[in-house]
Write a protein that holds these residues in place. Structure first.
Motif, short mmCIF file in Angstrom:
data_model
loop_
_atom_site.label_atom_id
_atom_site.label_comp_id
_atom_site.label_asym_id
_atom_site.label_seq_id
_atom_site.Cartn_x
_atom_site.Cartn_y
_atom_site.Cartn_z
N SER A 112 0.85 -1.18 0.00
CA SER A 112 0.00 0.00 0.00
C SER A 112 0.89 1.24 0.00
CB SER A 112 -0.89 0.00 1.25
OG SER A 112 -1.55 1.23 1.40
N VAL A 113 0.41 2.34 -0.61
CA VAL A 113 1.23 3.55 -0.69
C VAL A 113 1.14 4.42 0.55
CG1 VAL A 113 1.08 3.60 -3.21
CG2 VAL A 113 -0.55 4.93 -1.85
N SER A 114 0.20 4.11 1.46
CA SER A 114 0.08 4.88 2.69
C SER A 114 -0.66 4.05 3.71
CB SER A 114 -0.69 6.19 2.44
OG SER A 114 -2.06 5.93 2.17
N ASP A 115 -0.54 4.43 4.97
CA ASP A 115 -1.26 3.72 6.02
C ASP A 115 -2.77 3.88 5.83
OD1 ASP A 115 1.06 2.83 7.20
OD2 ASP A 115 1.19 4.51 8.61
N GLY A 116 -3.17 5.05 5.30
CA GLY A 116 -4.59 5.27 5.05
C GLY A 116 -5.12 4.32 3.99
N MET A 117 -4.35 4.11 2.92
CA MET A 117 -4.75 3.16 1.88
C MET A 117 -4.73 1.73 2.43
SD MET A 117 -5.57 4.61 -0.97
CE MET A 117 -5.31 3.38 -2.25
N ARG A 118 -3.79 1.43 3.31
CA ARG A 118 -3.75 0.11 3.94
C ARG A 118 -5.05 -0.15 4.71
NH1 ARG A 118 -2.57 -2.20 8.87
NH2 ARG A 118 -1.54 -4.25 8.78
N ALA A 119 -5.50 0.86 5.45
CA ALA A 119 -6.74 0.73 6.19
C ALA A 119 -7.92 0.53 5.25
CB ALA A 119 -6.96 1.95 7.07
N ASP A 120 -7.91 1.22 4.10
CA ASP A 120 -8.99 1.07 3.12
C ASP A 120 -9.02 -0.35 2.55
OD1 ASP A 120 -9.67 3.71 3.47
OD2 ASP A 120 -8.67 4.43 1.65
N VAL A 121 -7.85 -0.90 2.27
CA VAL A 121 -7.77 -2.27 1.74
C VAL A 121 -8.33 -3.26 2.76
CG1 VAL A 121 -6.19 -4.14 1.10
CG2 VAL A 121 -5.85 -1.85 0.17
#
Length: 247
Positions: A10-19
């Protein structure tokens, strides 16, 4: 596909949370954040005054670079700017409107500002790097008022050019812009009048403090080099691949 992957980047922790939210069966230990990087050799301070002269840019200014979309928060920025002291200029490198409505709204807001002030510049074409980099370098402040942003590479590019950043605290932006160190973050809220008022206050206070802007700019350049240079990103990627192979 995600559920069977050995590792997900993931490109960011925020995107990781979205995944993880979208795919609840994915093992969280398999989802790793490796942020995007910036070429700190190409994006580096370059005070080429000829670029500013080409566009007639003079005096102290802040700048925005990006597409004309609602996601980028441009209408909020322009309404906020109408209350910023007119000593400070605004350079908008903005084009490629997503749809006619936002394009027309943006053009009208820019037109209103230009009727009131002489130091509002709108560059509609996408600038090549040899022109963009001096423009970023010459700015006192880079502006990123996004409503959502997965990471915000434009912030990295500005930081690499040693320019302080004012951005909204959304998405992956706080992972790039360190509040009170490389710039300032303003909370986004659906109370748009408050968001715009907070932007006005932050812009006005920062533009009035050149020493602080210089301090943030130098810290931003150092952070871009140490944490977001491609060497650092490549090392993280290689380490992840090795860990997957060994397991």
């Amino acid at each position: 596909a995600y559920e069977g992957a050995a590792a997900i980047i993931s490109v960011s922790d925020g995107m990781r949370a979205d995944v993880l939210s979208a795919y609840p069966n994915v093992d969280p230990t398999k989802v790793h954040t490796i942020r995007n990087g910036v070429d700190v050799n190409k994006f580096a301070p370059n005070p080429d005054a000829s670029v500013l002269a080409k566009y007639g840019i003079t005096g102290s200014y802040a700048t925005f670079v990006g597409r004309i979309t609602r996601q980028k928060g441009l209408a909020h920025l322009l309404r906020a700017w109408s209350q910023v002291p007119d000593d400070y200029g605004l350079v908008l490198c903005a084009g490629s409107a997503d749809e006619a409505g936002i394009g027309a709204e943006f053009e009208e807001l820019v037109s209103q500002l230009q009727k009131q002030r002489k130091n509002i510049w709108w560059i509609k074409d996408m600038l090549p790097k040899p022109q963009l980099i001096p423009l970023l370098t010459g700015a006192d402040l880079f502006l990123c008022p996004s409503i959502y942003e997965p990471l915000g590479i434009v912030n990295l590019e500005a930081m690499a050019c040693q320019t302080a950043v004012l951005a909204s605290r959304v998405g992956g932006i706080p992972e790039v812009v360190e509040h009170g160190v490389t710039g300032m973050l303003v909370d986004y809220t659906t109370d748009h009048a408050k968001f715009e008022s907070d932007l006005t206050a932050a812009i006005s206070s920062l533009m009035a403090d050149p020493a602080l802007l210089e301090k943030y700019g130098k810290a931003g350049r150092a952070r871009a080099q140490s944490e977001f240079g491609w060497d650092a990103v490549a090392a993280q990627t290689i380490a992840l691949y090795k860990s997957v192979i060994t397991h």
